[in-house]
Design a protein around this motif. Structure first.
Motif, PDB file in Angstrom:
ATOM      1  N   UNK A   1      21.180 -10.347  -5.286  1.00  0.00           N
ATOM      2  CA  UNK A   1      22.348  -9.594  -5.755  1.00  0.00           C
ATOM      3  C   UNK A   1      22.254  -8.127  -5.335  1.00  0.00           C
ATOM      4  N   UNK A   2      21.030  -7.587  -5.380  1.00  0.00           N
ATOM      5  CA  UNK A   2      20.811  -6.198  -4.928  1.00  0.00           C
ATOM      6  C   UNK A   2      21.053  -6.083  -3.416  1.00  0.00           C
ATOM      7  N   UNK A   3      20.587  -7.121  -2.673  1.00  0.00           N
ATOM      8  CA  UNK A   3      20.810  -7.136  -1.217  1.00  0.00           C
ATOM      9  C   UNK A   3      22.310  -7.144  -0.914  1.00  0.00           C
ATOM     10  N   UNK A   4      23.043  -7.997  -1.629  1.00  0.00           N
ATOM     11  CA  UNK A   4      24.491  -8.116  -1.428  1.00  0.00           C
ATOM     12  C   UNK A   4      25.178  -6.785  -1.719  1.00  0.00           C
ATOM     13  N   UNK A   5      24.775  -6.137  -2.836  1.00  0.00           N
ATOM     14  CA  UNK A   5      25.365  -4.834  -3.193  1.00  0.00           C
ATOM     15  C   UNK A   5      25.086  -3.802  -2.091  1.00  0.00           C
ATOM     16  N   UNK A   6      23.852  -3.816  -1.562  1.00  0.00           N
ATOM     17  CA  UNK A   6      23.482  -2.890  -0.484  1.00  0.00           C
ATOM     18  C   UNK A   6      24.273  -3.139   0.785  1.00  0.00           C
ATOM     19  N   UNK A   7      24.427  -4.422   1.138  1.00  0.00           N
ATOM     20  CA  UNK A   7      25.182  -4.788   2.347  1.00  0.00           C
ATOM     21  C   UNK A   7      26.650  -4.381   2.201  1.00  0.00           C
ATOM     22  N   UNK A   8      27.204  -4.614   1.002  1.00  0.00           N
ATOM     23  CA  UNK A   8      28.615  -4.270   0.778  1.00  0.00           C
ATOM     24  C   UNK A   8      28.842  -2.757   0.862  1.00  0.00           C
ATOM     25  N   UNK A   9      27.872  -1.990   0.373  1.00  0.00           N
ATOM     26  CA  UNK A   9      27.965  -0.526   0.483  1.00  0.00           C
ATOM     27  C   UNK A   9      28.003  -0.094   1.947  1.00  0.00           C
ATOM     28  N   UNK A  10      27.103  -0.723   2.746  1.00  0.00           N
ATOM     29  CA  UNK A  10      27.055  -0.403   4.182  1.00  0.00           C
ATOM     30  C   UNK A  10      28.367  -0.782   4.868  1.00  0.00           C
ATOM     31  N   UNK A  11      28.893  -1.964   4.516  1.00  0.00           N
ATOM     32  CA  UNK A  11      30.161  -2.419   5.099  1.00  0.00           C
ATOM     33  C   UNK A  11      31.278  -1.426   4.759  1.00  0.00           C
ATOM     34  N   UNK A  12      31.286  -0.983   3.494  1.00  0.00           N
ATOM     35  CA  UNK A  12      32.319  -0.039   3.041  1.00  0.00           C
ATOM     36  C   UNK A  12      32.236   1.274   3.825  1.00  0.00           C
ATOM     37  N   UNK A  13      31.007   1.795   3.977  1.00  0.00           N
ATOM     38  CA  UNK A  13      30.793   3.049   4.711  1.00  0.00           C
ATOM     39  C   UNK A  13      31.229   2.908   6.175  1.00  0.00           C
ATOM     40  N   UNK A  14      30.812   1.801   6.783  1.00  0.00           N
ATOM     41  CA  UNK A  14      31.129   1.589   8.204  1.00  0.00           C
ATOM     42  C   UNK A  14      32.621   1.313   8.405  1.00  0.00           C
ATOM     43  N   UNK A  15      33.243   0.666   7.418  1.00  0.00           N
ATOM     44  CA  UNK A  15      34.686   0.406   7.502  1.00  0.00           C
ATOM     45  C   UNK A  15      35.465   1.724   7.439  1.00  0.00           C
ATOM     46  N   UNK A  16      34.987   2.654   6.600  1.00  0.00           N
ATOM     47  CA  UNK A  16      35.614   3.983   6.505  1.00  0.00           C
ATOM     48  C   UNK A  16      35.473   4.712   7.842  1.00  0.00           C
ATOM     49  N   UNK A  17      34.265   4.622   8.419  1.00  0.00           N
ATOM     50  CA  UNK A  17      34.015   5.250   9.727  1.00  0.00           C
ATOM     51  C   UNK A  17      34.866   4.599  10.815  1.00  0.00           C
ATOM     52  N   UNK A  18      34.990   3.261  10.734  1.00  0.00           N
ATOM     53  CA  UNK A  18      35.811   2.518  11.712  1.00  0.00           C
ATOM     54  C   UNK A  18      37.264   2.997  11.669  1.00  0.00           C
ATOM     55  N   UNK A  19      37.792   3.167  10.447  1.00  0.00           N
ATOM     56  CA  UNK A  19      39.186   3.608  10.299  1.00  0.00           C
ATOM     57  C   UNK A  19      39.375   5.016  10.868  1.00  0.00           C
ATOM     58  N   UNK A  20      38.380   5.894  10.632  1.00  0.00           N
ATOM     59  CA  UNK A  20      38.450   7.261  11.170  1.00  0.00           C
ATOM     60  C   UNK A  20      38.393   7.226  12.698  1.00  0.00           C
ATOM     61  N   UNK A  21      37.508   6.372  13.230  1.00  0.00           N
ATOM     62  CA  UNK A  21      37.374   6.259  14.686  1.00  0.00           C
ATOM     63  C   UNK A  21      38.658   5.720  15.311  1.00  0.00           C
ATOM     64  N   UNK A  22      39.310   4.778  14.638  1.00  0.00           N
ATOM     65  CA  UNK A  22      40.576   4.238  15.146  1.00  0.00           C
ATOM     66  C   UNK A  22      41.628   5.344  15.194  1.00  0.00           C
ATOM     67  N   UNK A  23      41.632   6.181  14.150  1.00  0.00           N
ATOM     68  CA  UNK A  23      42.557   7.316  14.100  1.00  0.00           C
ATOM     69  C   UNK A  23      42.255   8.296  15.239  1.00  0.00           C
ATOM     70  N   UNK A  24      40.947   8.547  15.467  1.00  0.00           N
ATOM     71  CA  UNK A  24      40.526   9.446  16.550  1.00  0.00           C
ATOM     72  C   UNK A  24      40.922   8.892  17.923  1.00  0.00           C
TER      73      UNK A  24
END
Length: 202
Positions: A158-181
């Motif tokens: 469950x801790x691994x899943x929470x950690x992975x989801x945090x990373x996905x969220x961070x990278x998804x935010x970066x992905x959206x910014x990069x798409x805008x760029x």
């Protein structure tokens, strides 16, 4: 003499007309030049404004980085799926262990009420009852130990899943910014191409 004067007069008016036409063309060219100059300056300012805040200033590099980021996100999503599958197996194993513990406790509770042992189908004596209870207690202890192990592993997953989801969220935010760029960089490329065309018109 009159003919010569008339000829000179005609030539004068002809030159005057040509001069007027030439002046008008020069004025039009100057107008066109100023328009191109102003448009060029406006385009350069637009490019400068669009470029501000960009982490990558080259379109191809940005597109390559965006592709890599998407692959990283896909990899994290797959990793989460695997951990979820492991968690599901642990949940099933825990359910089996709890069911076995409940069954063995019922065997112990019912043993005193029975004449025949439900485990080995022989007549129950004190010694036999003691032996069966001892064996069931050992099994219960084993299943309880398994449950503790499953619970610890579930917590880790469950801790691994929470950690992975945090990373996905961070990278998804970066992905959206990069798409805008990237959209901004594509806009810059269009403006640069237009600028080249305008310069060619000078």
């Amino acid at each position: 003499e009159l003919e010569e004067v008339e000829e000179k007069r005609k030539r004068f008016y002809s030159l005057k007309t040509e001069l007027s036409s030439l002046t008008e063309r020069i004025f039009d060219k100057r107008k066109d030049f100023l328009k191109v100059k102003n448009d060029s300056e406006f385009t350069l300012n637009s490019i400068s404004q669009l470029s501000s805040g960009l982490s990558i200033l080259e379109l191809k590099k940005a597109q390559s980085a965006f592709k890599e980021l998407k692959l990283e996100i896909d990899s994290l999503v797959e990793a989460e799926k695997k951990v979820q599958e492991e968690l599901l197996i642990l949940e099933r194993n825990s359910a089996v262990a709890r069911s076995r513990i409940e069954h063995l406790k019922k065997v112990e509770d019912n043993l005193a009420k029975l004449d025949i042992c439900p485990v080995c189908n022989t007549k129950i004596t004190k010694e036999h009852a003691g032996k069966v209870i001892g064996e069931t207690n050992q099994e219960i202890a084993k299943y309880k130990s398994d449950l503790e192990s499953f619970d610890e592993k579930k917590k880790q997953n469950q801790e691994k899943i929470a950690g992975i989801r945090d990373k996905i969220k961070q990278k998804a935010t970066l992905r959206d910014k990069m798409q805008f760029d990237i959209n901004k960089l594509e806009n810059i490329e269009d403006k640069k191409n237009n600028l080249e065309k305008m310069r060619g018109m000078k």
